[in-house]
Design a protein around this motif. Structure first.
Motif, PDB file in Angstrom:
ATOM      1  N   GLY A  31     -46.509  23.047  41.420  1.00 27.78           N
ATOM      2  CA  GLY A  31     -47.796  23.719  41.510  1.00 27.78           C
ATOM      3  C   GLY A  31     -48.896  23.028  40.731  1.00 27.78           C
ATOM      4  N   LYS A  32     -48.588  21.884  40.122  1.00 30.39           N
ATOM      5  CA  LYS A  32     -49.607  21.099  39.427  1.00 30.39           C
ATOM      6  C   LYS A  32     -49.393  19.629  39.774  1.00 30.39           C
ATOM      7  CE  LYS A  32     -46.807  20.988  35.188  1.00 30.39           C
ATOM      8  NZ  LYS A  32     -46.780  21.300  33.750  1.00 30.39           N
ATOM      9  N   TYR A  33     -50.457  18.838  39.619  1.00 30.54           N
ATOM     10  CA  TYR A  33     -50.368  17.427  39.983  1.00 30.54           C
ATOM     11  C   TYR A  33     -49.246  16.724  39.206  1.00 30.54           C
ATOM     12  CZ  TYR A  33     -55.108  18.027  41.948  1.00 30.54           C
ATOM     13  OH  TYR A  33     -56.206  18.438  42.663  1.00 30.54           O
ATOM     14  N   TYR A  34     -48.561  15.833  39.893  1.00 30.86           N
ATOM     15  CA  TYR A  34     -47.563  15.005  39.225  1.00 30.86           C
ATOM     16  C   TYR A  34     -48.265  14.102  38.207  1.00 30.86           C
ATOM     17  CZ  TYR A  34     -43.905  16.025  42.753  1.00 30.86           C
ATOM     18  OH  TYR A  34     -42.971  16.619  43.560  1.00 30.86           O
ATOM     19  N   ASN A  35     -47.535  13.731  37.175  1.00 29.92           N
ATOM     20  CA  ASN A  35     -48.071  12.793  36.184  1.00 29.92           C
ATOM     21  C   ASN A  35     -48.488  11.487  36.863  1.00 29.92           C
ATOM     22  OD1 ASN A  35     -47.637  14.569  34.064  1.00 29.92           O
ATOM     23  ND2 ASN A  35     -45.618  13.738  33.575  1.00 29.92           N
ATOM     24  N   GLY A  36     -49.683  11.004  36.505  1.00 25.80           N
ATOM     25  CA  GLY A  36     -50.182   9.750  37.074  1.00 25.80           C
ATOM     26  C   GLY A  36     -51.003   9.924  38.334  1.00 25.80           C
ATOM     27  N   TYR A  37     -51.086  11.182  38.841  1.00 29.05           N
ATOM     28  CA  TYR A  37     -51.853  11.441  40.063  1.00 29.05           C
ATOM     29  C   TYR A  37     -52.990  12.418  39.756  1.00 29.05           C
ATOM     30  CZ  TYR A  37     -48.021   9.298  42.679  1.00 29.05           C
ATOM     31  OH  TYR A  37     -47.082   8.420  43.178  1.00 29.05           O
ATOM     32  N   GLY A  38     -54.074  12.300  40.533  1.00 32.42           N
ATOM     33  CA  GLY A  38     -55.207  13.191  40.364  1.00 32.42           C
ATOM     34  C   GLY A  38     -56.222  12.950  41.465  1.00 32.42           C
ATOM     35  N   LEU A  39     -57.354  13.621  41.365  1.00 30.71           N
ATOM     36  CA  LEU A  39     -58.377  13.531  42.408  1.00 30.71           C
ATOM     37  C   LEU A  39     -58.879  12.102  42.591  1.00 30.71           C
ATOM     38  CD1 LEU A  39     -60.444  16.760  41.652  1.00 30.71           C
ATOM     39  CD2 LEU A  39     -58.924  16.360  43.594  1.00 30.71           C
ATOM     40  N   PHE A  40     -58.876  11.316  41.524  1.00 35.68           N
ATOM     41  CA  PHE A  40     -59.391   9.953  41.612  1.00 35.68           C
ATOM     42  C   PHE A  40     -58.343   8.920  41.183  1.00 35.68           C
ATOM     43  CE2 PHE A  40     -62.894  12.874  40.614  1.00 35.68           C
ATOM     44  CZ  PHE A  40     -63.628  12.738  41.789  1.00 35.68           C
ATOM     45  N   LYS A  41     -57.084   9.314  41.165  1.00 33.45           N
ATOM     46  CA  LYS A  41     -56.002   8.413  40.767  1.00 33.45           C
ATOM     47  C   LYS A  41     -55.066   8.168  41.940  1.00 33.45           C
ATOM     48  CE  LYS A  41     -55.820  10.083  35.955  1.00 33.45           C
ATOM     49  NZ  LYS A  41     -54.927  10.732  34.941  1.00 33.45           N
ATOM     50  N   LYS A  42     -54.769   6.913  42.185  1.00 33.00           N
ATOM     51  CA  LYS A  42     -53.797   6.526  43.214  1.00 33.00           C
ATOM     52  C   LYS A  42     -54.105   7.171  44.564  1.00 33.00           C
ATOM     53  CE  LYS A  42     -49.546   5.767  41.934  1.00 33.00           C
ATOM     54  NZ  LYS A  42     -48.167   5.874  41.422  1.00 33.00           N
ATOM     55  N   THR A  43     -55.372   7.114  44.960  1.00 35.31           N
ATOM     56  CA  THR A  43     -55.746   7.678  46.255  1.00 35.31           C
ATOM     57  C   THR A  43     -55.232   6.820  47.409  1.00 35.31           C
ATOM     58  OG1 THR A  43     -57.882   6.546  46.156  1.00 35.31           O
ATOM     59  CG2 THR A  43     -57.791   8.823  45.343  1.00 35.31           C
ATOM     60  N   LYS A  44     -54.940   5.551  47.126  1.00 36.61           N
ATOM     61  CA  LYS A  44     -54.305   4.677  48.103  1.00 36.61           C
ATOM     62  C   LYS A  44     -53.046   4.101  47.475  1.00 36.61           C
ATOM     63  CE  LYS A  44     -58.380   3.469  50.828  1.00 36.61           C
ATOM     64  NZ  LYS A  44     -59.204   2.374  51.417  1.00 36.61           N
ATOM     65  N   ASP A  45     -51.975   4.109  48.251  1.00 30.44           N
ATOM     66  CA  ASP A  45     -50.686   3.729  47.703  1.00 30.44           C
ATOM     67  C   ASP A  45     -49.822   3.178  48.829  1.00 30.44           C
ATOM     68  OD1 ASP A  45     -48.712   3.441  45.823  1.00 30.44           O
ATOM     69  OD2 ASP A  45     -48.537   5.579  45.345  1.00 30.44           O
ATOM     70  N   THR A  46     -48.653   2.685  48.500  1.00 29.43           N
ATOM     71  CA  THR A  46     -47.681   2.246  49.502  1.00 29.43           C
ATOM     72  C   THR A  46     -46.299   2.757  49.122  1.00 29.43           C
ATOM     73  OG1 THR A  46     -47.269   0.149  48.371  1.00 29.43           O
ATOM     74  CG2 THR A  46     -48.966   0.162  50.101  1.00 29.43           C
ATOM     75  N   TYR A  47     -45.448   2.924  50.123  1.00 29.59           N
ATOM     76  CA  TYR A  47     -44.071   3.347  49.904  1.00 29.59           C
ATOM     77  C   TYR A  47     -43.212   2.761  51.013  1.00 29.59           C
ATOM     78  CZ  TYR A  47     -39.935   6.353  50.212  1.00 29.59           C
ATOM     79  OH  TYR A  47     -38.642   6.820  50.318  1.00 29.59           O
ATOM     80  N   GLU A  48     -42.305   1.856  50.651  1.00 24.06           N
ATOM     81  CA  GLU A  48     -41.369   1.267  51.616  1.00 24.06           C
ATOM     82  C   GLU A  48     -42.088   0.708  52.853  1.00 24.06           C
ATOM     83  OE1 GLU A  48     -38.279   0.797  51.099  1.00 24.06           O
ATOM     84  OE2 GLU A  48     -37.732   2.128  49.446  1.00 24.06           O
ATOM     85  N   GLY A  49     -43.241   0.077  52.627  1.00 24.38           N
ATOM     86  CA  GLY A  49     -43.988  -0.498  53.735  1.00 24.38           C
ATOM     87  C   GLY A  49     -44.940   0.457  54.428  1.00 24.38           C
ATOM     88  N   VAL A  50     -44.993   1.698  53.964  1.00 22.08           N
ATOM     89  CA  VAL A  50     -45.879   2.718  54.532  1.00 22.08           C
ATOM     90  C   VAL A  50     -47.184   2.726  53.752  1.00 22.08           C
ATOM     91  CG1 VAL A  50     -46.166   5.181  55.011  1.00 22.08           C
ATOM     92  CG2 VAL A  50     -43.890   4.127  55.189  1.00 22.08           C
ATOM     93  N   ASP A  51     -48.316   2.700  54.451  1.00 23.95           N
ATOM     94  CA  ASP A  51     -49.621   2.836  53.803  1.00 23.95           C
ATOM     95  C   ASP A  51     -49.918   4.315  53.586  1.00 23.95           C
ATOM     96  OD1 ASP A  51     -50.118   0.078  53.803  1.00 23.95           O
ATOM     97  OD2 ASP A  51     -50.927   0.150  55.846  1.00 23.95           O
ATOM     98  N   ILE A  52     -50.294   4.677  52.372  1.00 20.25           N
ATOM     99  CA  ILE A  52     -50.554   6.075  52.027  1.00 20.25           C
ATOM    100  C   ILE A  52     -52.009   6.253  51.636  1.00 20.25           C
ATOM    101  CG2 ILE A  52     -49.918   8.001  50.523  1.00 20.25           C
ATOM    102  CD1 ILE A  52     -47.279   6.564  49.962  1.00 20.25           C
ATOM    103  N   ILE A  53     -52.650   7.245  52.242  1.00 20.03           N
ATOM    104  CA  ILE A  53     -54.007   7.641  51.874  1.00 20.03           C
ATOM    105  C   ILE A  53     -53.944   9.089  51.410  1.00 20.03           C
ATOM    106  CG2 ILE A  53     -56.367   8.027  52.678  1.00 20.03           C
ATOM    107  CD1 ILE A  53     -55.876   5.829  54.764  1.00 20.03           C
ATOM    108  N   ARG A  54     -54.309   9.335  50.160  1.00 19.20           N
ATOM    109  CA  ARG A  54     -54.251  10.684  49.596  1.00 19.20           C
ATOM    110  C   ARG A  54     -55.655  11.288  49.576  1.00 19.20           C
ATOM    111  NH1 ARG A  54     -49.157  11.046  47.730  1.00 19.20           N
ATOM    112  NH2 ARG A  54     -48.149   9.106  47.054  1.00 19.20           N
ATOM    113  N   ILE A  55     -55.794  12.414  50.263  1.00 19.95           N
ATOM    114  CA  ILE A  55     -57.082  13.091  50.295  1.00 19.95           C
ATOM    115  C   ILE A  55     -57.066  14.248  49.297  1.00 19.95           C
ATOM    116  CG2 ILE A  55     -57.562  12.401  52.673  1.00 19.95           C
ATOM    117  CD1 ILE A  55     -56.661  15.131  53.613  1.00 19.95           C
TER     118      ILE A  55
END
Length: 408
Positions: free
Chosen positions: A49-73
């Motif tokens: 129910g709360k943001y994971y450590n290292g993540y936030g509204l302006f943190k890691k908004t773009k990421d990758t996982y196993e070749g997958v492009d991730i966009i966090r809105i």
């Protein structure tokens, strides 16, 4: 493969890595098959129910996982109340709306992975319409029925409004896949043509497999003469775990000693711990913090049986919970305290014993029966579980089946 190499799949999934949902593995497999995969997701906050450590509204908004492009809105964390949960759902839709308006991504298909909430499908529908591309919806939680259970909303006007949204989504999706046979009839009842619907069950990730207990070390679960039952996953209200202290009290009165190993976190966990104290059965419970999914097979290997439970609900009775496949793949006897489709699967597989949702007496009797079985009887259940999984939920077969839709 040539076709797949040219295809770009846009995934809409409000929950994604590092949150642990099966869509993580599906996307990884699609990348390995040669697809380009982009995921539109939120800021990880489930189930705490709360943001994971290292993540936030302006943190890691773009990421990758196993070749997958991730966009966090942006989205509001789900918190611990119904109001916060509603804001969590709504914020993803609002952010998704603006993303769909301005996104420059050029995808060939949209695939919406729908675990609650169904609202997350809206950005995918809007994007698919804008790009004039197919939109596929994978329904694993049935709405609007699920809203009354998960969000606690009883107001009929609100439920009808949500129903209208669901109809809007169904109408604008080119194909609707369901994780449960029973979902098809329910979706058809909303006026959706059966030709548009297809059963596509979930599979278990490769790390869910039978393991010999002598090959693992799980200090969190004592290895003594007590019968170990494992429940692994979200410790929420939907799981119907309120019957466990009642069942433990019944077993205690019968002098049958078992240990419920509750592995995971969730909004109901603190209440469950308090209830075990009130029933004076704390010694029957072992609460273990959330574990990496790769460890769960080890936990099951040192356990005698696993528990799958759900609350009493019409919608849950037609749901096949994702952990069903995980438990079967691990080859562990299953104790069911849930209604409907899950009972059919376990009975057909001959991999366990079944009781109804909310029936603490029935659960206690089934546990007594399981404890009284011989090692050979439980071993037969384990073998039946693995065989049934391989025959009905094989990953390769299911992913190949989906390829036919992406290849068209």
């Amino acid at each position: 493969m040539d076709i797949a190499l040219k295809k770009h799949i846009l995934i809409i999934a409000q929950y994604f890595y590092p949150e642990q949902f099966r869509i993580n593995d599906i996307c990884k497999e699609w990348v390995q098959k040669g697809y380009k995969v982009t995921v539109i997701t939120g800021i990880p906050n489930y189930p705490q129910g709360k943001y994971y450590n290292g993540y936030g509204l302006f943190k890691k908004t773009k990421d990758t996982y196993e070749g997958v492009d991730i966009i966090r809105i942006p989205l509001i964390p789900r918190g611990s109340s119904s109001i916060m949960l509603a804001l969590n759902y709504l914020s993803f839709v609002i952010s998704g709306y603006f993303w769909s308006l301005f996104s420059k991504i050029k995808a060939d298909y949209v695939f919406v992975y729908e675990v609650s909430p169904m609202t997350q499908a809206l950005p995918g529908v809007w994007y698919a319409k804008k790009r004039n591309i197919p939109c596929y919806l994978y329904v694993t939680d049935l709405w609007p029925e699920n809203v009354e259970i998960v969000a606690g909303i009883k107001n009929k006007k609100i439920i009808n409004l949500i129903g209208a949204m669901v109809d809007y989504i169904y109408k604008r999706c080119d194909r609707i896949f369901t994780s449960s046979h029973s979902f098809i009839e329910s979706i058809e009842s909303r006026g959706v043509n059966s030709d548009k619907l297809e059963y596509w069950p979930q599979y278990a990730e490769d790390y869910y497999k039978p393991i010999d207990r002598i090959n693992v070390n799980v200090p969190e679960i004592p290895q003594d003469d007590i019968f170990n039952i494992i429940f692994a996953g979200n410790v929420g209200y939907a799981q119907g775990l309120d019957i466990l202290p009642k069942a433990a009290k019944i077993l205690k009165d019968m002098s049958i000693k078992v240990r419920f190993n509750i592995v995971g976190e969730g909004r109901y966990k603190n209440s469950l711990i308090e209830t075990t104290r009130n029933y004076e059965v704390s010694e029957y419970f072992n609460f273990i913090s959330k574990q990496p999914p790769e460890r769960i097979s080890d936990f099951m290997a040192v356990s005698d049986a696993t528990l799958i439970s759900l609350s009493k609900s019409k919608v849950f009775s037609i749901t096949l919970p994702a952990k069903t496949q995980s438990c079967l793949a691990c080859g562990i006897p299953v104790i069911v305290a849930a209604d409907g489709e899950i009972q059919k699967v376990i009975a057909e597989s001959q991999a366990g014993v079944c009781g109804d949702a909310g029936d603490a007496i029935g659960l206690a009797e089934n546990i007594k029966k399981m404890v009284g079985m011989s090692i050979d009887e439980r071993q037969n259940m384990s073998l039946n579980a693995v065989n049934y999984y391989n025959n009905n939920f094989d990953k390769t077969s299911l992913l190949n089946k989906m390829d036919t839709w992406f290849g068209r």
